[in-house]
Design an enzyme around this catalytic site. Structure first.
Site, PDB file in Angstrom:
ATOM      1  CG  ASP A   1      -2.600   2.879   6.176  1.00 15.78           C
ATOM      2  OD1 ASP A   1      -1.381   2.612   6.374  1.00 15.78           O
ATOM      3  OD2 ASP A   1      -3.163   2.472   5.265  1.00 15.78           O
TER       4      ASP A   1
ATOM      5  CG  ASP B   1      -0.350  -2.430   1.666  1.00 21.93           C
ATOM      6  OD1 ASP B   1      -0.880  -2.424   2.563  1.00 21.93           O
ATOM      7  OD2 ASP B   1      -0.011  -1.192   1.302  1.00 21.93           O
TER       8      ASP B   1
END
Length: 691
Positions: free
Chosen positions: A439, A509
């Site tokens: 990430d 997300d």
């Protein structure tokens, strides 16, 4: 040498012909389209009469510097430091090989050699283009685009591109450009959430589609200019953080590659060209099944401990998941997002019997094990930052700005690269980890490296990209069994350089059902299903709050690589049983979804839309979704909705594996599959077998 010297590159179904201009020392596009398009008068020819600008400004040039092309957009702006800008070059020869072409141009006064590079990609309709610069003197490059392509149009050009923001990435966006300049890009050290480095150009709404995609996970731009002569000229390249790049004598600089694609079948066909190219980038790893994962983030967030994670893992295994991924919160000092980053050691309080024992317990359930990590980030209160404050981007005597309560490591430094590689090697060697989620949750802000020399000579963006790709390359070679998922706060780092070194990418997300449908619709125009990680969660809609069933969430997520992110502890027995049935169905068809030819059927703006996948085994999988009112009457009461399929054999018979219903290909192409939507039935997965 004749001024009409030409070279033709051929892909599976297309031809790309370049000629030397009769008007000056540059290369022009002569033809681009289906095989044979180069035979006949060029559609890119022009009158060769110019007023108030130069022939180079009017030409469908492949690449031209400021100096030769002063008015309508140069691809290269170069100078000696402190002197006037401009390059005036001469053609210096061509090197031609099977599927490859190199055209060289030199400016003896400036001391610059520029080579335009072309290469076809076997098994695809993609041509890669890039540029190499070699200097004999110190030079300053203000603009250093990778390539330019020209599309002839008879009216306004239809541009299709992907826009958005965090949690709303990859929105399919269109613009008709009749005159003027359209530009998009990012200076966030990554492609970003706002725009993807991808563009399609058509002559009108339904014409053949020309596409470009820049292979660069750093700062970039992509510019389309509708020129007076009936051309749309697209150029793309990286954008140096410092505003310019300096070449030292004898140095060669290579730009990022620009992938160029064409399809006579419009945007739908162009998407399949990109899908085939991305399957090529995956190589042998494409044959590795993308396992059904469970990720614990939405269930536990930072509240990670062995007992709670094992409870989730047991439930995930019971419904058929194959992989369990522990997300953020597993390491020391990570009670929330204010600490811990950089200190990548499992929290002994959370795993009292040891992290290795915990991993073994997960694997004993029949699950592979995966871990989230953010290697480029560091928390100000971490031990790493205390030991190496010089490793972060910072400007001397200026405050360090926190984004998401964290700073960003300067991955362009070799010592930082060594630290990240050492961390990953330690984790992947010490523990039985087969999946890694990488990430990146903040862009660089105060981007400088004090003490490393003049700030305008560092080219920090390119160095960070090189460090990032170096670490990913190490992962590939040293830990080939590990599946790598790319993520950057969702879909902020999706490009071909990243995709070639990872296995799946996280588009957003936002996992809400109708929001995610729109995100995936745009994503699949540019990227292949086998790289699209998609979860089933309980998340409510952010932008489209209408509720949808668990079946809708599963069918939507099954359009790519299926994952589960909901808190399974709150699902009842019926929900878990339904989930198990969907996961079993997915496992049966995932080879068709990931390796087949995909067609987007309608769009999220339609009351019924879907994705069709045609497999080599004769099966056609249709993921159908209802976006309209769930009253069973999208057209007139009692009449089912219809979803027309494409690409089938009209004379063949196709049988529904579940209902046993038989359809002729002609029926499916003309009328489509029927769907009787209702509040209890808003999605369906149909598997058709050709008889």
């Amino acid at each position: 040498m004749t001024p009409y010297q030409r070279w033709t590159l051929r892909t599976d179904a297309t031809s790309y012909t370049v000629r030397l201009s009769a008007d000056g020392p540059w290369a022009e596009l002569d033809a681009w389209g289906p095989h044979g398009v180069e035979t006949g008068p060029s559609a890119l020819d022009w009158s060769h009469r110019t007023h108030f600008f130069t022939p180079a400004d009017a030409a469908p040039a492949e690449y031209l510097p400021y100096g030769l092309r002063p008015f309508t957009g140069a691809d290269l702006v170069a100078s000696r430091p402190g002197e006037e800008r401009g390059v005036w070059w001469e053609f210096a020869g061509a090197e031609e090989d099977e599927g490859a072409l190199r055209l060289a141009f030199t400016d003896e006064v400036l001391g610059l050699r520029t080579v335009l590079c072309y290469r076809t990609v076997p098994g695809t309709d993609v041509i890669l283009r890039w540029t190499e610069f070699t200097s004999s003197r110190e030079l300053r490059l203000e603009r250093l685009d990778s390539a330019a392509v020209t599309v002839p149009v008879t009216g306004p050009a239809r541009l299709t591109y992907l826009t958005g923001q965090w949690s709303q990435e990859f929105q399919h966006t269109r613009l008709d450009l009749s005159r003027g300049t359209f530009s998009m890009g990012s200076t966030q050290g990554a492609p970003g959430h706002a725009y993807a480095p991808w563009l399609a150009v058509q002559d009108g709404e339904n014409g053949p589609a020309y596409g470009v995609a820049l292979e660069w996970p750093g700062n970039w731009h992509l510019t389309a200019q509708a020129e007076p002569g009936g051309f749309v000229r697209v150029r793309a390249g990286r954008v140096p953080h410092e505003g310019a790049v300096y070449l030292t004598p004898g140095e060669t600089l290579t730009t990022p590659r620009l992938a160029c694609a064409f399809s006579a079948e419009g945007l739908d066909g162009l998407s399949r060209v990109w899908h085939r190219y991305e399957r090529h980038l995956s190589g042998e790893r494409l044959r590795r099944p993308r396992k059904v994962l469970y990720n614990s983030w939405e269930a536990t967030a930072f509240d990670v401990d062995a007992a709670g994670q094992l409870e989730l893992a047991k439930t995930a295994a019971d419904i058929g998941a194959e992989l369990f991924v522990v997300d953020d919160g597993w390491f020391t000092g990570r009670a929330d997002d204010t600490g811990g980053l950089g200190d990548w050691y499992p929290d002994p309080a959370a795993f009292p019997d040891g992290f290795g024992r915990f991993v073994d317990d997960v694997r004993a359930l029949g699950l592979d094990f995966g871990l989230w990590i953010e290697p480029e980030a560091v928390s100000p209160g971490s031990e790493l930052y205390a030991e190496h404050p010089d490793w972060v981007y910072r400007i001397e005597d200026r405050p360090a700005r926190l984004v998401r309560n964290q700073l960003l490591l300067d991955l362009g430094r070799t010592d930082v690269q060594d630290f990240v590689i050492g961390t990953l090697d330690r984790l992947l060697t010490e523990y039985d980890i087969s999946y890694l989620k990488w990430d990146m949750n903040r862009p660089p802000t105060e981007r400088s490296r004090p003490g490393a020399g003049p700030a305008d000579r560092l080219d920090l963006d390119a160095q960070h990209v090189a460090g990032y790709l170096h670490v990913l390359d190490h992962l590939r070679s040293a830990h080939p069994h590990v599946t790598v998922e790319g993520c950057a706060g969702g879909g902020a780092r999706v490009d071909h350089a990243t995709l070639a070194r990872t296995d799946v990418l996280w588009p957003s997300d936002n996992t809400a059902p109708l929001d995610r449908l729109a995100i995936q619709y745009g994503f699949l125009h540019a990227h292949a299903p086998h790289v699209m990680s998609s979860w089933v969660t309980d998340a409510p809609g952010v932008f489209d709050p209408r509720s949808r069933s668990l079946a809708f969430r599963f069918v939507n997520a099954m359009c790519g690589v299926l994952g589960i992110g909901a808190d399974l502890r709150h699902w009842d027995a019926d929900q878990r049983a339904e989930a198990a049935r969907w996961i079993a169905r997915y496992k049966d068809v995932r080879d068709v979804v990931h390796l087949g030819e995909a067609r987007l059927l309608g769009s999220p703006r339609d009351v019924t839309c879907g994705v069709q996948y045609d497999g080599a085994d004769g099966r056609t999988v249709v993921a159908a979704l209802s976006t309209g009112p769930l009253d069973g009457a999208p057209l007139v009461p009692g009449r089912p909705a219809r979803l027309r399929l494409r690409g089938l054999d009209a004379a063949a018979t196709y049988r529904d594996a579940d209902s046993g219903a038989a359809y002729s290909g002609a029926h499916l192409l003309h009328y489509g599959l029927p769907f009787a939507w209702s509040a209890a039935h808003d999605a369906e997965l149909v598997v058709l077998t050709r008889e």
